[in-house]
Enzyme design. Structure first.
Site, mmCIF file in Angstrom:
data_model
loop_
_atom_site.group_PDB
_atom_site.id
_atom_site.type_symbol
_atom_site.label_atom_id
_atom_site.label_comp_id
_atom_site.label_asym_id
_atom_site.label_seq_id
_atom_site.Cartn_x
_atom_site.Cartn_y
_atom_site.Cartn_z
ATOM 1 N NE ARG A 1 -3.669 -2.351 0.229
ATOM 2 C CZ ARG A 1 -3.292 -3.468 -0.387
ATOM 3 N NH1 ARG A 1 -2.223 -3.488 -1.184
ATOM 4 N NH2 ARG A 1 -3.988 -4.569 -0.262
ATOM 5 C CB SER A 6 -8.541 -1.522 4.825
ATOM 6 O OG SER A 6 -9.081 -2.723 4.317
ATOM 7 C CD GLU A 43 -5.199 0.043 3.035
ATOM 8 O OE1 GLU A 43 -4.931 -0.951 3.745
ATOM 9 O OE2 GLU A 43 -5.823 -0.032 1.965
HETATM 10 C C1 LIG Z 1 -15.391 0.151 -0.347
HETATM 11 C C2 LIG Z 1 -13.907 0.292 -0.556
HETATM 12 C C3 LIG Z 1 -13.143 -0.834 -0.799
HETATM 13 C C4 LIG Z 1 -11.750 -0.728 -0.982
HETATM 14 N N1 LIG Z 1 -11.018 -1.859 -1.224
HETATM 15 C C5 LIG Z 1 -9.698 -1.757 -1.435
HETATM 16 C C6 LIG Z 1 -8.917 -2.923 -1.710
HETATM 17 O O1 LIG Z 1 -9.412 -4.033 -1.800
HETATM 18 N N2 LIG Z 1 -7.585 -2.765 -1.903
HETATM 19 C C7 LIG Z 1 -6.991 -1.530 -1.836
HETATM 20 O O2 LIG Z 1 -5.761 -1.449 -2.048
HETATM 21 N N3 LIG Z 1 -7.688 -0.416 -1.556
HETATM 22 C C8 LIG Z 1 -9.021 -0.491 -1.361
HETATM 23 N N4 LIG Z 1 -9.742 0.637 -1.082
HETATM 24 C C9 LIG Z 1 -9.065 1.916 -0.909
HETATM 25 C C10 LIG Z 1 -8.986 2.771 -2.198
HETATM 26 O O3 LIG Z 1 -10.091 2.498 -3.030
HETATM 27 C C11 LIG Z 1 -7.715 2.543 -2.988
HETATM 28 O O4 LIG Z 1 -6.582 2.844 -2.223
HETATM 29 C C12 LIG Z 1 -7.705 3.364 -4.270
HETATM 30 O O5 LIG Z 1 -6.700 2.870 -5.115
HETATM 31 C C13 LIG Z 1 -7.475 4.859 -4.036
HETATM 32 O O6 LIG Z 1 -7.681 5.542 -5.260
HETATM 33 P P1 LIG Z 1 -8.274 7.015 -5.302
HETATM 34 O O7 LIG Z 1 -8.255 7.451 -6.717
HETATM 35 O O8 LIG Z 1 -9.583 7.086 -4.643
HETATM 36 O O9 LIG Z 1 -7.178 7.801 -4.485
HETATM 37 P P2 LIG Z 1 -7.381 8.950 -3.400
HETATM 38 O O10 LIG Z 1 -8.064 8.388 -2.216
HETATM 39 O O11 LIG Z 1 -7.980 10.141 -4.022
HETATM 40 O O12 LIG Z 1 -5.865 9.271 -3.045
HETATM 41 C C14 LIG Z 1 -5.033 8.304 -2.448
HETATM 42 C C15 LIG Z 1 -3.589 8.828 -2.485
HETATM 43 O O13 LIG Z 1 -3.164 8.901 -3.850
HETATM 44 C C16 LIG Z 1 -2.712 10.210 -4.161
HETATM 45 N N5 LIG Z 1 -3.073 10.470 -5.564
HETATM 46 C C17 LIG Z 1 -4.264 10.250 -6.158
HETATM 47 N N6 LIG Z 1 -4.185 10.534 -7.464
HETATM 48 C C18 LIG Z 1 -2.916 10.951 -7.706
HETATM 49 C C19 LIG Z 1 -2.218 11.381 -8.868
HETATM 50 N N7 LIG Z 1 -2.803 11.463 -10.060
HETATM 51 N N8 LIG Z 1 -0.911 11.732 -8.741
HETATM 52 C C20 LIG Z 1 -0.307 11.688 -7.545
HETATM 53 N N9 LIG Z 1 -0.922 11.303 -6.413
HETATM 54 C C21 LIG Z 1 -2.204 10.920 -6.488
HETATM 55 C C22 LIG Z 1 -3.415 11.128 -3.185
HETATM 56 O O14 LIG Z 1 -2.644 12.304 -2.992
HETATM 57 C C23 LIG Z 1 -3.455 10.245 -1.938
HETATM 58 O O15 LIG Z 1 -2.235 10.332 -1.245
HETATM 59 C C24 LIG Z 1 -11.130 0.541 -0.903
HETATM 60 C C25 LIG Z 1 -11.921 1.689 -0.662
HETATM 61 C C26 LIG Z 1 -13.298 1.570 -0.499
HETATM 62 C C27 LIG Z 1 -14.113 2.802 -0.253
#
Ligand SMILES: Cc1cc2nc3c(=O)[nH]c(=O)nc-3n(C[C@H](O)[C@H](O)[C@H](O)COP(=O)(O)OP(=O)(O)OC[C@H]3O[C@@H](n4cnc5c(N)ncnc54)[C@H](O)[C@@H]3O)c2cc1C
Length: 305
Positions: free
Chosen positions: A179, A228, A298
């Protein structure tokens, strides 16, 4: 910061820059105070100009993807929150007999990419079925599930440094861990390059259906959350530790530790970031006292606390 800088930002982005903008509806938790400035660049050129300007003015910048792994403070975020716009949602395929190189825009939905790969019969990202958010956020978090991680199929990324410089970084230089991805500070990812291999569409569909079923059976639905809350410590599961510490169903204000999965905190309606944070603090302290293990979040805590 404003008014001079605000005018310059409006000159670069027009209506795609907003001031004192609530972030709650841009997060899956539906929680969070306002960003001083919320900017949605649509092209590489706009992003480059924006980042160069903010660098010159020494303004803090935060990149937001789908907001599915963040807890934004009730006080909001000082500086500029940048969310890549529609110009960064694309999937470009270069296919050969056995494999494909795929160039995916960072704002593209990870789920949409995963399903497109499955439809075309490519293996490599099927484990990610059901992970919400964008490809950029997934890359930053090295998103993973059921034994798979994005790092296994990333060839390279392209993005923009704080000073507006564009660079392509090979996957081996990205310091992937559980992660976590070690990017240069404030690097804005604009595109991720994946290598996928040809497989059997039915087998891929089976893996994805199993993943969906498992999520459906074990994770909460119907209430906003951020997946998580804590990382799994080496050799054990955060959910099991939290459950054993008696937290399932525990509430703080309008935040609640999920009855389905103790490593999820849900917003039962109108929860504040402070509610969630207090619950996280109690969990960390109790698990430490009982198990001598400090749970590492996380979810990323964003803004002024
Ligand atoms: C119901 C649910 C289930 C989930 N299941 C999982 C799972 O099974 N496995 C898992 O790993 N995660 C899971 N997650 C967590 C999450 O979905 C992941 O970590 C996802 O990949 C985050 O993507 P995001 O675009 O929403 O990032 P954000 O939450 O918007 O950002 C996360 C991080 O990435 C950075 N970031 C985002 N975009 C960029 C960019 N373009 N350039 C530089 N930095 C950037 C942000 O600054 C931040 O630090 C889950 C979440 C939910 C709500």
């Amino acid at each position: 910061m404003c008014p001079e800088l605000c005018k310059r930002l409006t000159d670069v982005l027009g209506e795609r820059v907003r001031f004192s903008f609530s972030l709650a509806r841009h997060t899956s938790f539906r929680i969070g105070g306002p960003a001083d400035v919320f900017a949605e660049p649509n092209t590489l050129e706009e992003l480059q100009s924006l980042l160069a300007l903010l660098h010159e003015e020494a303004v803090p910048v935060f990149l937001l993807g789908g907001g599915t792994n963040v807890l934004v403070s009730d006080k909001g975020v000082r500086g500029v929150v940048v969310k890549l716009g529609g110009g960064f949602t694309y999937v470009r395929w270069e296919e050969s007999l056995e494999e494909a190189t795929v160039y995916v825009g960072a704002a593209n939905s990870l789920g949409r990419f995963v399903r497109e790969a499955a439809r075309k019969g490519y293996r490599g990202v099927e484990f990610a079925e059901g992970i919400p958010g964008t490809v950029g956020g997934g890359l930053l978090m090295n998103a993973g599930a059921f034994g798979g991680e994005l790092s296994a199929v990333v060839v390279a990324i392209t993005g923009i440094h704080r000073d507006g410089r564009r660079e392509r970084l090979p996957g081996q230089t990205l310091g992937f861990a559980y992660r976590r991805t070690a990017l240069p500070e404030k690097f804005a990812v604009t595109e991720v390059e994946f290598r996928l291999t040809r497989g059997h569409a039915e087998e891929i569909a089976t893996v994805m259906n199993k993943a969906q079923h498992k999520r459906h059976m074990t994770q909460p639905h119907g209430y906003p959350n951020a997946g998580s809350i804590f990382k799994n410590p080496p050799g054990t599961s955060a959910g099991r530790l939290i459950e054993a510490a008696g937290f399932k169903g525990q509430t703080q204000g309008r935040a609640q530790v999920s009855e389905q999965h103790a490593n999820f905190i849900i917003n039962t309606g109108g929860a504040s970031a402070t509610d969630v944070r207090l619950l996280m603090d109690q969990i960390q302290r109790t698990v430490w006292e009982k198990n001598n293990i400090w749970l590492e979040p996380e979810v990323r805590l964003i803004g002024d606390w």
